[in-house]
Design a protein around this motif. Structure first.
Motif, PDB file in Angstrom:
ATOM      1  N   GLY A   2       0.825  -1.193   0.000  1.00 15.71           N
ATOM      2  CA  GLY A   2       0.000   0.000   0.000  1.00 15.71           C
ATOM      3  C   GLY A   2       0.865   1.250   0.000  1.00 15.71           C
ATOM      4  O   GLY A   2       2.099   1.167  -0.006  1.00 15.71           O
ATOM      5  N   ARG A   3       0.224   2.402   0.034  1.00 17.61           N
ATOM      6  CA  ARG A   3       0.949   3.670  -0.021  1.00 17.61           C
ATOM      7  C   ARG A   3       0.477   4.637   1.049  1.00 17.61           C
ATOM      8  O   ARG A   3      -0.719   4.766   1.305  1.00 17.61           O
ATOM      9  N   ALA A   5       0.761   8.619   1.662  1.00 21.84           N
ATOM     10  CA  ALA A   5       1.101   9.829   0.914  1.00 21.84           C
ATOM     11  C   ALA A   5       0.981  11.066   1.787  1.00 21.84           C
ATOM     12  O   ALA A   5       0.050  11.204   2.573  1.00 21.84           O
ATOM     13  N   GLU A   9       4.441  13.467  -1.993  1.00 23.51           N
ATOM     14  CA  GLU A   9       5.408  12.457  -1.565  1.00 23.51           C
ATOM     15  C   GLU A   9       4.675  11.177  -1.162  1.00 23.51           C
ATOM     16  O   GLU A   9       3.722  11.209  -0.386  1.00 23.51           O
ATOM     17  N   THR A  10       5.116  10.052  -1.703  1.00 21.28           N
ATOM     18  CA  THR A  10       4.479   8.772  -1.422  1.00 21.28           C
ATOM     19  C   THR A  10       5.533   7.756  -1.014  1.00 21.28           C
ATOM     20  O   THR A  10       6.594   7.679  -1.612  1.00 21.28           O
ATOM     21  N   VAL A  11       5.211   6.979   0.014  1.00 25.76           N
ATOM     22  CA  VAL A  11       6.085   5.894   0.454  1.00 25.76           C
ATOM     23  C   VAL A  11       5.269   4.601   0.438  1.00 25.76           C
ATOM     24  O   VAL A  11       4.073   4.614   0.732  1.00 25.76           O
ATOM     25  N   THR A  12       5.920   3.513   0.058  1.00 27.07           N
ATOM     26  CA  THR A  12       5.251   2.225  -0.052  1.00 27.07           C
ATOM     27  C   THR A  12       5.553   1.368   1.166  1.00 27.07           C
ATOM     28  O   THR A  12       6.712   1.246   1.569  1.00 27.07           O
ATOM     29  N   ASP A  15       0.667  -3.644   3.393  1.00 21.41           N
ATOM     30  CA  ASP A  15      -0.675  -3.295   3.879  1.00 21.41           C
ATOM     31  C   ASP A  15      -0.839  -3.563   5.373  1.00 21.41           C
ATOM     32  O   ASP A  15      -1.474  -2.785   6.085  1.00 21.41           O
ATOM     33  N   LEU A  18       0.822  -0.839   7.251  1.00 18.86           N
ATOM     34  CA  LEU A  18       0.036   0.392   7.110  1.00 18.86           C
ATOM     35  C   LEU A  18      -1.171   0.406   8.035  1.00 18.86           C
ATOM     36  O   LEU A  18      -1.501   1.440   8.616  1.00 18.86           O
ATOM     37  N   ARG A  63      -3.480   4.388   1.121  1.00 21.49           N
ATOM     38  CA  ARG A  63      -4.165   3.594   0.100  1.00 21.49           C
ATOM     39  C   ARG A  63      -3.658   2.166   0.200  1.00 21.49           C
ATOM     40  O   ARG A  63      -2.473   1.906   0.009  1.00 21.49           O
ATOM     41  N   TYR A  64      -4.572   1.281   0.532  1.00 26.08           N
ATOM     42  CA  TYR A  64      -4.238  -0.130   0.688  1.00 26.08           C
ATOM     43  C   TYR A  64      -4.330  -0.849  -0.653  1.00 26.08           C
ATOM     44  O   TYR A  64      -5.197  -0.541  -1.468  1.00 26.08           O
ATOM     45  N   HIS A  65      -3.463  -1.838  -0.835  1.00 22.65           N
ATOM     46  CA  HIS A  65      -3.506  -2.652  -2.046  1.00 22.65           C
ATOM     47  C   HIS A  65      -4.676  -3.629  -1.987  1.00 22.65           C
ATOM     48  O   HIS A  65      -5.375  -3.838  -2.958  1.00 22.65           O
TER      49      HIS A  65
END
Length: 104
Positions: A2-3, A5, A9-12, A15, A18, A63-65
């Motif tokens: 997931g991300r 943000a 700027e976004t970091v992975t 899930d 997160l 944002r979850y995958h």
């Protein structure tokens, strides 16, 4: 994966991680307690670490995958919250085994 943000700027992150970070971040911000969030940068992206100030006016989203993150591990929430309440701020720590946490 997931991300998380902050503006552009976004970091992975995984899930599951997160989901646990979200619980801690929301708890801190509900109490109006700003904090530093620090994560390491993957060596393929240049290595190092990033720290970001997070306060009640910080715009962020997760944002979850996948739809499900599985059960929340209270021992991991405690470990993450412990870092968030420290001078060094919220840092990613490994998930403790729930069985060991209950026994300890």
């Amino acid at each position: 994966m997931g991300r998380l943000a902050f503006g552009s700027e976004t970091v992975t992150f995984d899930d599951r991680l997160l989901g646990h970070l979200e619980v801690v971040m929301v708890a801190k911000l509900r109490r109006r307690e700003p904090f530093i969030l620090t994560w390491t940068v993957d060596p393929s992206l240049g290595s190092g670490r990033v720290s970001r100030w997070v306060g009640v006016s910080t715009s962020w989203d997760i944002r979850y995958h996948s739809r499900a993150i599985g059960p929340i591990n209270p021992a991991w929430i405690d470990a993450l919250m412990s870092t968030a309440n420290s001078p060094g701020g919220l840092r990613v720590v490994p998930e403790p085994d729930q069985d060991e946490a209950v026994a300890g």
